[in-house]
Design a protein around this motif. Structure first.
Motif, PDB file in Angstrom:
ATOM      1  N   GLU A  67      33.209  -0.475  79.549  1.00  0.00           N
ATOM      2  CA  GLU A  67      34.153   0.564  79.940  1.00  0.00           C
ATOM      3  C   GLU A  67      34.584   1.366  78.713  1.00  0.00           C
ATOM      4  OE1 GLU A  67      36.226  -1.627  83.781  1.00  0.00           O
ATOM      5  OE2 GLU A  67      37.404  -0.385  82.411  1.00  0.00           O
ATOM      6  N   PHE A  68      34.968   2.588  78.970  1.00  0.00           N
ATOM      7  CA  PHE A  68      35.268   3.522  77.883  1.00  0.00           C
ATOM      8  C   PHE A  68      36.375   2.983  76.978  1.00  0.00           C
ATOM      9  CE2 PHE A  68      35.158   7.664  76.030  1.00  0.00           C
ATOM     10  CZ  PHE A  68      36.470   7.969  75.666  1.00  0.00           C
ATOM     11  N   HIS A  69      37.410   2.425  77.549  1.00  0.00           N
ATOM     12  CA  HIS A  69      38.557   2.003  76.734  1.00  0.00           C
ATOM     13  C   HIS A  69      38.264   0.726  75.941  1.00  0.00           C
ATOM     14  CE1 HIS A  69      39.686  -1.438  79.331  1.00  0.00           C
ATOM     15  NE2 HIS A  69      39.209  -0.665  80.332  1.00  0.00           N
ATOM     16  N   GLU A  70      37.235  -0.038  76.302  1.00  0.00           N
ATOM     17  CA  GLU A  70      36.933  -1.282  75.592  1.00  0.00           C
ATOM     18  C   GLU A  70      36.355  -1.035  74.205  1.00  0.00           C
ATOM     19  OE1 GLU A  70      34.321  -3.462  78.078  1.00  0.00           O
ATOM     20  OE2 GLU A  70      35.837  -3.994  79.565  1.00  0.00           O
ATOM     21  N   LEU A  71      35.904   0.178  73.930  1.00  0.00           N
ATOM     22  CA  LEU A  71      35.330   0.475  72.612  1.00  0.00           C
ATOM     23  C   LEU A  71      36.387   0.887  71.596  1.00  0.00           C
ATOM     24  CD1 LEU A  71      32.187   2.482  73.750  1.00  0.00           C
ATOM     25  CD2 LEU A  71      32.236   0.185  72.809  1.00  0.00           C
ATOM     26  N   MET A 128      29.739   4.962  63.988  1.00  0.00           N
ATOM     27  CA  MET A 128      28.614   5.102  64.898  1.00  0.00           C
ATOM     28  C   MET A 128      27.800   3.809  64.937  1.00  0.00           C
ATOM     29  SD  MET A 128      27.414   9.010  63.939  1.00  0.00           S
ATOM     30  CE  MET A 128      25.882   8.885  64.847  1.00  0.00           C
ATOM     31  N   SER A 129      27.619   3.203  63.785  1.00  0.00           N
ATOM     32  CA  SER A 129      26.897   1.930  63.732  1.00  0.00           C
ATOM     33  C   SER A 129      27.686   0.841  64.440  1.00  0.00           C
ATOM     34  CB  SER A 129      26.629   1.542  62.277  1.00  0.00           C
ATOM     35  OG  SER A 129      25.862   2.545  61.622  1.00  0.00           O
ATOM     36  N   ILE A 130      29.030   0.878  64.289  1.00  0.00           N
ATOM     37  CA  ILE A 130      29.866  -0.133  64.939  1.00  0.00           C
ATOM     38  C   ILE A 130      29.739  -0.029  66.454  1.00  0.00           C
ATOM     39  CG2 ILE A 130      32.246  -0.882  65.306  1.00  0.00           C
ATOM     40  CD1 ILE A 130      32.851  -0.052  62.433  1.00  0.00           C
ATOM     41  N   VAL A 131      29.764   1.200  66.980  1.00  0.00           N
ATOM     42  CA  VAL A 131      29.648   1.395  68.419  1.00  0.00           C
ATOM     43  C   VAL A 131      28.290   0.918  68.919  1.00  0.00           C
ATOM     44  CG1 VAL A 131      29.554   3.132  70.258  1.00  0.00           C
ATOM     45  CG2 VAL A 131      31.307   3.295  68.481  1.00  0.00           C
ATOM     46  N   LEU A 132      27.215   1.215  68.155  1.00  0.00           N
ATOM     47  CA  LEU A 132      25.884   0.774  68.572  1.00  0.00           C
ATOM     48  C   LEU A 132      25.773  -0.743  68.565  1.00  0.00           C
ATOM     49  CD1 LEU A 132      23.611   3.403  66.777  1.00  0.00           C
ATOM     50  CD2 LEU A 132      24.185   3.283  69.197  1.00  0.00           C
ATOM     51  N   ARG A 133      26.356  -1.382  67.546  1.00  0.00           N
ATOM     52  CA  ARG A 133      26.305  -2.844  67.491  1.00  0.00           C
ATOM     53  C   ARG A 133      27.127  -3.452  68.622  1.00  0.00           C
ATOM     54  NH1 ARG A 133      26.899  -2.046  61.823  1.00  0.00           N
ATOM     55  NH2 ARG A 133      29.109  -2.557  62.005  1.00  0.00           N
ATOM     56  N   THR A 134      28.243  -2.806  68.969  1.00  0.00           N
ATOM     57  CA  THR A 134      29.085  -3.330  70.044  1.00  0.00           C
ATOM     58  C   THR A 134      28.351  -3.293  71.384  1.00  0.00           C
ATOM     59  OG1 THR A 134      31.044  -2.538  68.869  1.00  0.00           O
ATOM     60  CG2 THR A 134      31.324  -3.113  71.190  1.00  0.00           C
ATOM     61  N   ARG A 157      46.533   4.553  53.391  1.00  0.00           N
ATOM     62  CA  ARG A 157      45.438   5.498  53.259  1.00  0.00           C
ATOM     63  C   ARG A 157      44.129   4.725  53.378  1.00  0.00           C
ATOM     64  NH1 ARG A 157      44.545   9.801  48.297  1.00  0.00           N
ATOM     65  NH2 ARG A 157      42.693  10.834  49.186  1.00  0.00           N
ATOM     66  N   GLU A 158      43.309   5.178  54.281  1.00  0.00           N
ATOM     67  CA  GLU A 158      42.070   4.460  54.524  1.00  0.00           C
ATOM     68  C   GLU A 158      40.924   5.467  54.633  1.00  0.00           C
ATOM     69  OE1 GLU A 158      40.193   1.287  57.781  1.00  0.00           O
ATOM     70  OE2 GLU A 158      42.176   2.189  58.063  1.00  0.00           O
ATOM     71  N   GLN A 159      39.851   5.186  53.933  1.00  0.00           N
ATOM     72  CA  GLN A 159      38.668   6.024  53.995  1.00  0.00           C
ATOM     73  C   GLN A 159      37.851   5.637  55.236  1.00  0.00           C
ATOM     74  OE1 GLN A 159      38.042   8.533  52.014  1.00  0.00           O
ATOM     75  NE2 GLN A 159      39.782   8.176  50.619  1.00  0.00           N
ATOM     76  N   LEU A 160      37.706   6.567  56.147  1.00  0.00           N
ATOM     77  CA  LEU A 160      36.995   6.309  57.397  1.00  0.00           C
ATOM     78  C   LEU A 160      35.698   7.118  57.412  1.00  0.00           C
ATOM     79  CD1 LEU A 160      40.008   6.476  59.894  1.00  0.00           C
ATOM     80  CD2 LEU A 160      38.957   4.453  58.897  1.00  0.00           C
ATOM     81  N   SER A 161      34.636   6.512  57.900  1.00  0.00           N
ATOM     82  CA  SER A 161      33.322   7.153  57.954  1.00  0.00           C
ATOM     83  C   SER A 161      32.859   7.226  59.410  1.00  0.00           C
ATOM     84  CB  SER A 161      32.300   6.373  57.114  1.00  0.00           C
ATOM     85  OG  SER A 161      31.003   6.892  57.305  1.00  0.00           O
ATOM     86  N   VAL A 162      32.455   8.431  59.805  1.00  0.00           N
ATOM     87  CA  VAL A 162      31.951   8.600  61.165  1.00  0.00           C
ATOM     88  C   VAL A 162      30.644   7.844  61.343  1.00  0.00           C
ATOM     89  CG1 VAL A 162      31.131  10.296  62.860  1.00  0.00           C
ATOM     90  CG2 VAL A 162      33.091  10.832  61.422  1.00  0.00           C
ATOM     91  N   ARG A 163      29.772   7.887  60.318  1.00  0.00           N
ATOM     92  CA  ARG A 163      28.500   7.173  60.417  1.00  0.00           C
ATOM     93  C   ARG A 163      28.715   5.668  60.551  1.00  0.00           C
ATOM     94  NH1 ARG A 163      24.225   9.984  62.166  1.00  0.00           N
ATOM     95  NH2 ARG A 163      24.238  12.065  61.248  1.00  0.00           N
ATOM     96  N   PHE A 197      36.172   7.954  68.461  1.00  0.00           N
ATOM     97  CA  PHE A 197      35.849   8.919  69.516  1.00  0.00           C
ATOM     98  C   PHE A 197      34.842   9.956  69.025  1.00  0.00           C
ATOM     99  CE2 PHE A 197      36.491  10.953  73.438  1.00  0.00           C
ATOM    100  CZ  PHE A 197      36.589  12.311  73.233  1.00  0.00           C
ATOM    101  N   ILE A 198      35.022  10.438  67.774  1.00  0.00           N
ATOM    102  CA  ILE A 198      34.054  11.400  67.220  1.00  0.00           C
ATOM    103  C   ILE A 198      32.685  10.744  67.084  1.00  0.00           C
ATOM    104  CG2 ILE A 198      33.505  12.807  65.207  1.00  0.00           C
ATOM    105  CD1 ILE A 198      36.496  13.220  64.798  1.00  0.00           C
ATOM    106  N   ALA A 199      32.657   9.480  66.714  1.00  0.00           N
ATOM    107  CA  ALA A 199      31.385   8.772  66.582  1.00  0.00           C
ATOM    108  C   ALA A 199      30.683   8.668  67.943  1.00  0.00           C
ATOM    109  CB  ALA A 199      31.613   7.378  65.993  1.00  0.00           C
ATOM    110  N   MET A 200      31.451   8.410  69.009  1.00  0.00           N
ATOM    111  CA  MET A 200      30.860   8.350  70.339  1.00  0.00           C
ATOM    112  C   MET A 200      30.302   9.707  70.763  1.00  0.00           C
ATOM    113  SD  MET A 200      33.586   5.949  72.377  1.00  0.00           S
ATOM    114  CE  MET A 200      32.739   6.302  73.897  1.00  0.00           C
TER     115      MET A 200
END
Length: 284
Positions: free
Chosen positions: A234-238, A220-226, A211-217, A252-255
């Motif tokens: 490329e789409f699959h690299e994220l 979102m920060s992880i994708v921006l930093r990446t 069980r893991e608590q996941l946050s969309v926000r 995917f929801i964050a993107m």
């Protein structure tokens, strides 16, 4: 004083070229190779079609008949056939001797006018139903009205500007270099890419339940930093399939959320080409 003319000697009147054009008060009827010709040859043959009469004002019997009616302001629903037929026949008589083939159509209309006039002179006979008979001029009036409508419509069409007659199309070629613009990604192509990511995730998924608590926000920060400092990815690299489908879904929801807020751009060069993701802004 000028000398008197001797009746025993012919009188010659020189023309502009020095050749006599009048002999004994007889004028030359023609010139042949510059020489005056006082009498036509007996074996001269003139083809029947040498002189043609072109009637540009009238385009047929109905056109002539309509012209005669409108010129004298006759009521087209109550045509005085006697006057119109008399004027029509006088016109046909002028062209009958010159071009019989041209006058044949006009003669047919003249015969029709005479027939209608003769039917009007006879006492009317009621129909079998006891109704009043139709006016013999009704069919002719209908044809004249239809022809007039078509003629007016043709005149309006002729007044419209025509390409090549009233105006010319200007063609200007401007050579310029434009930035290549990537086409927008359709929903179906984005769905197919997402299903491909899920298919890869199933190949490397584990059966360990956690069980893991996941946050969309947070993602979102992880994708921006990446994407920070990179032109595009490329789409699959994220995505990281090893972390399981839950993380893939949140990523995917964050993107999608970043794309909705116009912080992320998802582009594709052409159909079935790889999908690229990049930042929609340049940080200071």
């Amino acid at each position: 004083m000028a000398p008197e003319a001797d009746p025993q000697h012919p009188t010659l009147a020189p023309g502009d070229d020095g050749l006599p054009e009048v002999v004994d008060s007889v004028a030359a009827v023609a010139k042949l190779y510059g020489a005056p010709l006082f009498q036509l040859p007996q074996d001269l043959y003139i083809p029947p079609d040498a002189l043609e009469v072109f009637l540009e004002a009238f385009e047929g019997p109905l056109d002539l008949l309509l012209y005669l009616i409108r010129k004298q302001n006759f009521n087209i629903l109550d045509i005085p056939l006697a006057d119109v037929t008399r004027q029509y026949l006088s016109y046909v008589e002028q062209i009958r001797n010159r071009n019989l083939e041209l006058a044949s159509e006009y003669l047919l209309m003249a015969a029709m006018l005479i027939e209608i006039k003769s039917r009007m002179l006879l006492p009317p006979k009621k129909t079998e139903e006891g109704q009043e008979p139709e006016d013999p001029r009704a069919e002719l009036v209908r044809r004249l009205l239809e022809y007039e409508q078509i003629k007016l419509a043709a005149a309006k069409l002729d007044q419209l500007p025509v390409l090549g007659r009233d105006f010319l199309r200007a063609q200007v070629y401007i050579e310029q270099s434009l930035q290549p613009r990537f086409p927008d990604v359709s929903v179906n192509e984005l769905r197919e890419a997402w299903l491909d990511i899920l298919k890869r995730a199933r190949l490397v998924q584990h059966h360990k339940i956690s069980r893991e608590q996941l946050s969309v926000r947070e993602h979102m920060s992880i994708v921006l930093r990446t994407l920070q400092g990179r032109r595009f990815m490329e789409f699959h690299e994220l995505f990281e399939p090893s972390r399981g489908p839950q993380v893939l879904v949140v990523t995917f929801i964050a993107m999608l959320e970043l794309a909705r807020e116009r912080l992320l751009e998802i582009t594709q060069a052409e159909a079935f080409a790889p999908i690229y993701v990049r930042l929609a802004y340049q940080p200071a």
